[in-house]
Scaffold this motif. Structure first.
Motif, PDB file in Angstrom:
ATOM      1  N   ALA A   1       0.839  -1.160   0.144  1.00  0.00           N
ATOM      2  CA  ALA A   1      -0.162   0.048  -0.020  1.00  0.00           C
ATOM      3  C   ALA A   1       0.821   1.172  -0.184  1.00  0.00           C
ATOM      4  O   ALA A   1       2.080   1.136   0.470  1.00  0.00           O
ATOM      5  N   PRO A   2       0.537   2.196  -0.744  1.00  0.00           N
ATOM      6  CA  PRO A   2       1.266   3.382  -0.639  1.00  0.00           C
ATOM      7  C   PRO A   2       1.465   4.079   0.560  1.00  0.00           C
ATOM      8  O   PRO A   2       0.716   3.979   1.826  1.00  0.00           O
ATOM      9  N   ILE A   3       2.577   4.663   1.010  1.00  0.00           N
ATOM     10  CA  ILE A   3       2.927   5.233   2.432  1.00  0.00           C
ATOM     11  C   ILE A   3       2.129   6.572   2.564  1.00  0.00           C
ATOM     12  O   ILE A   3       2.690   7.549   1.703  1.00  0.00           O
ATOM     13  N   GLU A   4       1.396   6.658   3.577  1.00  0.00           N
ATOM     14  CA  GLU A   4       0.940   7.938   3.667  1.00  0.00           C
ATOM     15  C   GLU A   4       1.716   8.734   4.634  1.00  0.00           C
ATOM     16  O   GLU A   4       2.474   8.352   5.696  1.00  0.00           O
ATOM     17  N   LEU A   5       2.110  10.004   4.349  1.00  0.00           N
ATOM     18  CA  LEU A   5       2.771  10.786   5.250  1.00  0.00           C
ATOM     19  C   LEU A   5       2.099  11.751   6.086  1.00  0.00           C
ATOM     20  O   LEU A   5       1.026  12.261   5.476  1.00  0.00           O
ATOM     21  N   ASP A   6       2.482  11.841   7.397  1.00  0.00           N
ATOM     22  CA  ASP A   6       1.539  12.651   8.035  1.00  0.00           C
ATOM     23  C   ASP A   6       1.691  14.277   7.870  1.00  0.00           C
ATOM     24  O   ASP A   6       2.318  14.811   7.141  1.00  0.00           O
ATOM     25  N   HIS A   7       1.041  14.938   8.909  1.00  0.00           N
ATOM     26  CA  HIS A   7       1.187  16.387   8.582  1.00  0.00           C
ATOM     27  C   HIS A   7       2.564  17.163   8.602  1.00  0.00           C
ATOM     28  O   HIS A   7       2.824  18.270   8.248  1.00  0.00           O
TER      29      HIS A   7
ATOM     30  N   PHE B   1      -8.450  16.824  11.290  1.00  0.00           N
ATOM     31  CA  PHE B   1      -9.387  16.058  10.808  1.00  0.00           C
ATOM     32  C   PHE B   1      -8.848  15.089   9.544  1.00  0.00           C
ATOM     33  O   PHE B   1      -9.531  14.054   9.145  1.00  0.00           O
ATOM     34  N   PHE B   2      -7.883  15.762   8.911  1.00  0.00           N
ATOM     35  CA  PHE B   2      -7.246  15.076   7.645  1.00  0.00           C
ATOM     36  C   PHE B   2      -5.962  15.022   7.941  1.00  0.00           C
ATOM     37  O   PHE B   2      -5.033  16.166   7.802  1.00  0.00           O
ATOM     38  N   SER B   3      -5.223  13.846   8.687  1.00  0.00           N
ATOM     39  CA  SER B   3      -3.437  13.824   8.908  1.00  0.00           C
ATOM     40  C   SER B   3      -2.786  13.786   7.863  1.00  0.00           C
ATOM     41  O   SER B   3      -1.313  13.975   7.904  1.00  0.00           O
ATOM     42  N   ASP B   4      -3.124  13.463   6.520  1.00  0.00           N
ATOM     43  CA  ASP B   4      -2.516  13.102   5.450  1.00  0.00           C
ATOM     44  C   ASP B   4      -2.006  14.314   4.930  1.00  0.00           C
ATOM     45  O   ASP B   4      -2.504  15.230   4.585  1.00  0.00           O
ATOM     46  N   ALA B   5      -0.686  14.282   4.493  1.00  0.00           N
ATOM     47  CA  ALA B   5       0.047  15.423   4.070  1.00  0.00           C
ATOM     48  C   ALA B   5      -0.471  15.971   2.588  1.00  0.00           C
ATOM     49  O   ALA B   5      -0.644  17.206   2.285  1.00  0.00           O
ATOM     50  N   LYS B   6      -0.679  14.913   1.902  1.00  0.00           N
ATOM     51  CA  LYS B   6      -1.121  15.272   0.526  1.00  0.00           C
ATOM     52  C   LYS B   6      -2.796  15.744   0.559  1.00  0.00           C
ATOM     53  O   LYS B   6      -3.076  16.642  -0.331  1.00  0.00           O
TER      54      LYS B   6
END
Length: 190
Positions: free
Chosen positions: A58-64, A82-87
């Motif tokens: 799975a693609p790695i999700e980067l945090d804030h 609310f949305f911790s994903d950097a993207k």
């Protein structure tokens, strides 16, 4: 019968192919396992390619903490809860930039940031109260656009009330201005 050639016998030959034929013994029938062919190909490259054509990772999700420096920290600090994903955070800020450019407010960063934060809070209120928002980024853009439109019209009205002058720079560098609200009409010549 197996025929073999020594290296000395092959020196003068021009052929590069060497074949060796072995005969099957007549007394044994072939084994049943060898007659049943597998359903998949036995060529390792093809089977490996077919099995490994898609990544299982799975693609790695980067945090804030991986958000670009172009996004103001005040906006990141609000959105990260609310949305911790950097993207995702960067996508929301990208919508802010598009809307600000649309209403010629992209140079007024403090005002745009305040409006973006208010718009995001309104989005979260809508998301928490109802589940009818299918695309939150699009809904955020709509809220943001309405708020920036109001801001733009207020600033436009302030600028027009201060000076209703028409200003134009001529090719020679001369500035031509005309205040159509405060100028008396000239007498028409007959």
């Amino acid at each position: 019968m197996k025929q073999e050639f020594s290296k000395g016998e092959l020196v003068g030959l021009q052929s590069s192919n060497l074949h060796s034929f072995n005969r099957f013994p007549q007394s044994e029938p072939p084994k049943a396992k060898k007659l049943n062919r597998p359903k998949e190909t036995s060529i390792p490259l093809k089977t490996d390619k077919q099995k490994n054509s898609k990544r299982n990772e799975a693609p790695i999700e980067l945090d804030h903490t991986f958000v670009s420096d172009k996004v103001p920290q005040a906006f990141v600090q609000l959105v990260k809860y609310f949305f911790s994903d950097a993207k995702t955070i960067e996508e929301y800020w990208h919508m802010v930039q598009i809307a600000a450019f649309r209403f010629e407010c992209d140079k007024r960063t403090e005002d745009v940031l305040a409006i973006a934060i208010k718009s995001f809070k309104q989005l979260i209120c809508k998301l928490k109260s109802t589940k009818q928002v299918a695309k939150p980024i699009a809904f955020f853009y709509g809220i943001l656009t309405n708020k920036l439109k109001e801001f733009y019209l207020e600033k436009l009205a302030e600028n027009q009330s201060d000076s209703m002058a028409f200003r134009m720079v001529l090719p020679g560098g001369e500035v031509l201005s005309y205040d159509w609200l405060h100028t008396e009409p000239d007498a028409y010549m007959d």
